[in-house]
Design an enzyme around this catalytic site. Structure first.
Site, short mmCIF file in Angstrom:
data_model
loop_
_atom_site.label_atom_id
_atom_site.label_comp_id
_atom_site.label_asym_id
_atom_site.label_seq_id
_atom_site.Cartn_x
_atom_site.Cartn_y
_atom_site.Cartn_z
N GLU A 1 -17.12 18.94 7.12
CA GLU A 1 -17.12 17.25 7.72
C GLU A 1 -17.30 17.86 8.77
O GLU A 1 -17.10 19.19 9.58
CB GLU A 1 -15.48 17.26 7.02
CG GLU A 1 -14.83 16.13 7.03
CD GLU A 1 -15.71 15.17 6.25
OE1 GLU A 1 -15.72 14.44 6.33
OE2 GLU A 1 -14.68 15.36 4.83
N SER B 1 -19.93 -13.34 4.05
CA SER B 1 -19.41 -12.28 3.63
C SER B 1 -17.99 -12.67 3.11
O SER B 1 -17.31 -13.38 3.82
CB SER B 1 -18.44 -11.36 5.00
OG SER B 1 -16.97 -10.34 4.55
N GLY C 1 -11.41 1.55 6.35
CA GLY C 1 -11.13 2.39 7.11
C GLY C 1 -10.00 3.76 6.20
O GLY C 1 -9.66 4.47 6.95
N ALA C 2 -10.73 3.98 4.99
CA ALA C 2 -10.36 4.97 4.83
C ALA C 2 -11.02 6.11 4.43
O ALA C 2 -10.85 7.00 3.55
CB ALA C 2 -10.15 4.13 2.70
N SER D 1 -18.75 1.06 5.74
CA SER D 1 -19.77 0.73 6.73
C SER D 1 -21.17 1.04 6.74
O SER D 1 -22.15 -0.08 6.65
CB SER D 1 -19.86 1.30 8.10
OG SER D 1 -19.14 2.84 8.44
N GLU E 1 -26.30 2.07 13.24
CA GLU E 1 -24.55 2.06 14.15
C GLU E 1 -24.58 2.68 15.30
O GLU E 1 -23.91 2.48 16.05
CB GLU E 1 -24.38 2.99 12.32
CG GLU E 1 -23.03 3.14 12.70
CD GLU E 1 -21.95 3.47 11.75
OE1 GLU E 1 -22.86 2.97 10.49
OE2 GLU E 1 -20.39 3.95 11.54
N ASP F 1 -23.44 10.16 5.18
CA ASP F 1 -22.65 8.25 4.96
C ASP F 1 -24.61 7.66 4.41
O ASP F 1 -24.79 7.75 3.30
CB ASP F 1 -22.43 7.45 5.92
CG ASP F 1 -20.59 8.50 5.90
OD1 ASP F 1 -20.88 9.49 5.80
OD2 ASP F 1 -20.04 7.92 7.01
N TYR G 1 -14.41 9.87 17.29
CA TYR G 1 -15.17 10.67 17.43
C TYR G 1 -16.83 10.74 17.87
O TYR G 1 -17.31 12.24 18.35
CB TYR G 1 -16.32 9.63 16.10
CG TYR G 1 -16.99 10.25 15.41
CD1 TYR G 1 -16.62 10.52 13.85
CD2 TYR G 1 -18.45 10.18 15.08
CE1 TYR G 1 -17.96 11.03 13.08
CE2 TYR G 1 -19.13 10.47 14.63
CZ TYR G 1 -19.03 10.73 13.71
OH TYR G 1 -20.60 11.61 13.04
C1 GLA Z 1 -18.15 9.86 9.43
C2 GLA Z 1 -19.84 9.71 10.23
C3 GLA Z 1 -20.40 11.09 9.22
C4 GLA Z 1 -20.09 12.03 9.65
C5 GLA Z 1 -18.59 12.18 8.73
C6 GLA Z 1 -17.45 13.83 9.38
O1 GLA Z 1 -17.99 9.71 8.05
O2 GLA Z 1 -20.06 8.68 10.12
O3 GLA Z 1 -21.50 10.57 10.01
O4 GLA Z 1 -20.05 12.73 10.93
O5 GLA Z 1 -17.46 10.99 9.19
O6 GLA Z 1 -18.03 14.33 8.49
#
Ligand code: GLA
Length: 386
Positions: free
Chosen positions: A34, A68, A120-121, A126, A158, A170, A220
């Site tokens: 992570e 949507s 948001g989970a 996204s 993004e 992701d 972030y």
């Molecule tokens: C979000 C970001 C990913 C990654 C995670 C944390 O999901 O989109 O790129 O950095 O957080 O691991």
């Protein structure tokens, strides 16, 4: 076709006249690794059966018509007028914008989408919004981009529209998921391997804290900057260009007094997590989930104390997991500041643990958790309908 697919299809037919192509675009879980995707680390995501369906057709014009289902909102805009917007609109427009930036001849389209990834989970709704649209456009307009190129395009979308400086995990998992397999992605080379996921006597369960702190995306970006700041110092002092080239946290120690405390902590977490993910990959191949689970707990500790992306609700959920002998691993999943924990639980203990968590979490925070058991599926693909 499941319920969401047929709803999306029906709404499309109500709003537009042609027959659309239908695409499924998955959310993702991440077993371990992570906040290291933007630090040249390894991640271990899987695409899941909670996702988004897209119905898309070309409309022989220069206009994009989006609808949507989940937000019950439409957006109609000429391709030439695309600019940053807000909410879901930023994600779809961001994707089209990236095709335009590549100089590809984007055409007008009609598009309806909707899904079941909770917002948001930490399950990456996204990337699912981005991936489904990018895949559909690439197919319908025969642009010929590979899945890797599409993932990178979505990541740029993004960065450029919503402005979250995310890593590649992701979008990559969304595109390259494989049924019943874990993706081990090397974020330095952007190459992956698949491992079959044998859960045997265990189950993977997500517990949604149902909190989502509004600072999630701004913090972030702060984390990302702090890592860059740390790396710059490592480069200047010792010519180190990547966190991957640091083999152990001890190697960081000589630079401690050159870095702000928080920057040092972030770097320490990153180096430890890259190491943990490599160990975890070995344990997974050996089917040693017990040792794998211990690493998940360690990751949570790092995310909470060193990387500071947890919150009291997530820490509480992980504490409950630690106290239960049937839970062999638990940690916050995704970007943090709320969202889900991911837990590996012995089959026979799942029911008892979940009812305990639901009760105690409600008592402590007056919030009803949501629980998800997800299936591991293929990445974004067309769904053939008759
Ligand atoms: C979000 C970001 C990913 C990654 C995670 C944390 O999901 O989109 O790129 O950095 O957080 O691991």
């Amino acid at each position: 076709m499941d319920n969401i697919a047929s709803k999306v299809n029906t709404v499309f037919l109500e709003r537009f006249s042609s027959k659309p192509h239908l695409y499924y675009s998955p959310g993702r879980i991440n077993l371990i690794g992570e906040h290291v995707d933007y630090n040249d680390g390894f991640v271990m995501p899987c695409a899941i059966d909670q996702g988004i369906y897209y119905a898309i057709a070309l409309n022989n014009s220069e206009v994009l018509n989006f609808y949507s289902v989940d937000f019950n909102e439409a957006l109609n805009i000429k391709i030439a007028d695309i600019k940053k917007s807000n909410g879901w609109k930023n994600y779809v427009l961001g994707v089209v914008n990236e095709f335009v930036l590549l100089g590809l001849p984007v055409k007008g389209l009609d598009c309806v989408f909707g899904g079941n990834i909770p917002n948001g989970a930490g399950m990456s709704s996204s990337a699912a919004v981005e991936g489904g649209l990018a895949f559909g456009i690439n197919e319908l307009l025969h642009f010929g981009l590979s899945r890797k190129e599409l993932a990178l395009l979505c990541q740029r979308a993004e960065h450029n529209f919503p402005g979250v400086m995310c890593g590649i995990m992701d979008q990559y998992a969304n595109m390259n998921g494989k049924k019943d397999h874990v993706i081990l992605l090397d974020c330095r080379s952007i190459e992956h391997q698949y491992f079959p996921l044998h859960l045997d006597r265990y189950r993977i369960v997500l517990i949604n804290s149902k909190v989502h702190h509004s600072l999630a995306s701004s913090e972030y970006n702060v984390r990302r900057k702090q890592c860059e700041e740390g790396l710059k110092i490592l480069k200047k002092e010792k010519g180190i260009n990547s966190f991957r080239d640091i083999k152990s946290p001890e190697e960081l120690l000589p630079f401690k007094n050159k870095m702000k405390d928080k920057v040092y902590d972030r770097c320490k977490y990153v180096v430890e997590e890259i190491d943990r993910t490599q160990q975890a990959a070995k344990y997974l191949q050996q089917n040693n989930l017990i040792e794998f689970g211990k690493l998940m707990f360690a990751t949570h500790e790092g995310l909470s104390k060193l990387y500071e992306v947890s919150c009291k609700e997530l820490d509480f959920l992980v504490e409950l997991a630690k106290e239960n002998k049937n839970v062999i691993g638990s940690r916050l999943m995704g970007g943090g500041f709320g969202g889900c924990t991911i837990n590996i639980i012995k089959n026979e203990g799942v029911k008892e643990f979940l009812s305990h968590v639901t009760l105690v979490y409600q008592e402590r925070f007056q919030i009803d958790t949501e629980i998800y058991e997800v299936g591991i599926v293929d990445g974004t693909h067309e769904v053939i309908t008759n």
